[in-house]
Design a protein around this motif. Structure first.
Motif, PDB file in Angstrom:
ATOM      1  N   UNK A  52       0.841  -1.190   0.000  1.00  0.00           N
ATOM      2  CA  UNK A  52       0.000   0.000   0.000  1.00  0.00           C
ATOM      3  C   UNK A  52       0.878   1.242   0.000  1.00  0.00           C
ATOM      4  N   UNK A  53       0.324   2.330  -0.505  1.00  0.00           N
ATOM      5  CA  UNK A  53       1.018   3.616  -0.523  1.00  0.00           C
ATOM      6  C   UNK A  53       0.114   4.661   0.121  1.00  0.00           C
ATOM      7  N   UNK A  54       0.632   5.336   1.123  1.00  0.00           N
ATOM      8  CA  UNK A  54      -0.062   6.435   1.774  1.00  0.00           C
ATOM      9  C   UNK A  54       0.552   7.724   1.258  1.00  0.00           C
ATOM     10  N   UNK A  55      -0.259   8.659   0.824  1.00  0.00           N
ATOM     11  CA  UNK A  55       0.290   9.883   0.258  1.00  0.00           C
ATOM     12  C   UNK A  55      -0.515  11.096   0.697  1.00  0.00           C
ATOM     13  N   UNK A  56       0.155  12.234   0.701  1.00  0.00           N
ATOM     14  CA  UNK A  56      -0.464  13.482   1.130  1.00  0.00           C
ATOM     15  C   UNK A  56      -0.016  14.606   0.198  1.00  0.00           C
ATOM     16  N   UNK A  57      -0.847  14.987  -0.760  1.00  0.00           N
ATOM     17  CA  UNK A  57      -0.473  16.053  -1.692  1.00  0.00           C
ATOM     18  C   UNK A  57      -0.127  17.377  -1.007  1.00  0.00           C
ATOM     19  N   UNK A  58      -0.721  17.630   0.159  1.00  0.00           N
ATOM     20  CA  UNK A  58      -0.438  18.883   0.879  1.00  0.00           C
ATOM     21  C   UNK A  58       1.039  18.995   1.254  1.00  0.00           C
ATOM     22  N   UNK A  59       1.699  17.859   1.446  1.00  0.00           N
ATOM     23  CA  UNK A  59       3.085  17.852   1.894  1.00  0.00           C
ATOM     24  C   UNK A  59       4.089  17.693   0.752  1.00  0.00           C
ATOM     25  N   UNK A  60       3.604  17.420  -0.443  1.00  0.00           N
ATOM     26  CA  UNK A  60       4.511  17.214  -1.570  1.00  0.00           C
ATOM     27  C   UNK A  60       5.085  18.532  -2.070  1.00  0.00           C
ATOM     28  N   UNK A  61       6.319  18.479  -2.515  1.00  0.00           N
ATOM     29  CA  UNK A  61       6.959  19.674  -3.063  1.00  0.00           C
ATOM     30  C   UNK A  61       6.351  20.052  -4.407  1.00  0.00           C
ATOM     31  N   UNK A  62       6.015  19.050  -5.213  1.00  0.00           N
ATOM     32  CA  UNK A  62       5.457  19.276  -6.545  1.00  0.00           C
ATOM     33  C   UNK A  62       4.385  18.215  -6.803  1.00  0.00           C
ATOM     34  N   UNK A  63       3.173  18.405  -6.243  1.00  0.00           N
ATOM     35  CA  UNK A  63       2.133  17.374  -6.337  1.00  0.00           C
ATOM     36  C   UNK A  63       1.815  16.949  -7.763  1.00  0.00           C
TER      37      UNK A  63
END
Length: 268
Positions: A52-63
């Motif tokens: 599984x992959x958990x991701x958070x676009x708010x924390x990405x440098x370049x979503x």
């Protein structure tokens, strides 16, 4: 099926991920976590298939650009979970997370299952406790083309999130195994691999021996060095010249110095 979005930091779906902070849980389940965009990308490049992959676009440098890595993992069969910032920071292992965390199989195979090339260069780490040192050794091994890294009587595990993090994901690109020291010594003998032991208690400099052919370089802890058993089993002992006031180098630094001397000789 639409992607699930988790906004609560107390969501029960996160508990199984948090449980992997414990070695017992990692060893029982054969799972660990890899955190970070760069680290996850390297793991995928090495053939790792995340659960599984958990991701958070708010924390990405370049979503817009980086979200492609989530799609890539999904295409491999991984489930994906989008988290709010609060939820992701709850489950993240490091300060300043970048919005990527994946649950993956623990790296490593049985010693007998290591697939070695002809005349391999192997790094043996005895009793290494600090995950940062083990991770740094893996980065050296990856950069130098070491055939395998073997942990003898390890005090940490390959799935330790701090090993994964400090290795920048190279724990998945370098073949690794762990075993009791006696098993490691037997494996070296059975495979015709000469053992070069690092120690300050010898007259032979690390530049004065021949590292060509099948060779294993062994390093121990900064405090104690290699054990008497490991030193006694060595075909040759070498030291790194030191002119300062301290009597030992960081274990990962010592490994890098000797490994690259071996690489220099073997590429000449």
């Amino acid at each position: 099926m639409p992607e699930l979005v988790v906004t609560s930091a107390s969501n029960p779906r996160l508990r199984s991920v948090l449980a992997l902070r414990r070695r017992r849980a990692r060893e029982a389940e054969g799972r660990t976590v890899v955190e970070g965009y760069e680290e996850l990308g390297l793991a995928l490049d090495a053939g790792v298939v995340p659960e599984s992959v958990l991701h958070c676009p708010e924390l990405m440098l370049d979503p817009d650009r980086q979200s492609g890595l989530v799609a890539r993992a999904r295409d491999l069969g991984a489930s994906t979970l989008r988290l709010s910032r609060a939820a992701f920071e709850k489950v993240a292992y490091r300060e300043g997370p970048d919005g990527f965390l994946a649950v993956v199989p623990v790296a490593g195979v049985a010693l007998a299952d290591l697939d070695l090339p002809a005349d391999p260069l192997v790094l043996v780490c005895e009793g290494i406790e600090k995950p940062g040192n083990l991770g740094a050794m893996l980065r050296t091994a990856d950069a130098a083309g070491v055939a395998a890294v073997v942990a003898a009587d390890p005090l940490t595990d390959w799935g330790n999130p701090n090993v994964v993090r400090s290795s920048k994901g190279t724990v998945f690109s370098v073949p690794v195994a762990s075993a009791p020291l006696e098993d490691v010594l037997t494996w070296l003998r059975d495979n015709g691999i000469r053992l070069v032991a690092t120690t300050p208690d010898t007259d032979d400099l690390h530049t004065s021996v021949d590292y060509r052919g099948a060779v294993a370089i062994a390093v121990g802890t900064e405090k104690e060095g290699l054990t008497r058993r490991a030193l006694g089993a060595a075909d040759v002992r070498v030291r790194i010249p030191m002119t300062g006031t301290v009597n030992s180098l960081n274990a990962a630094t010592a490994a890098a110095v000797v490994v690259y001397e071996a690489v220099r000789q073997r590429s000449g």
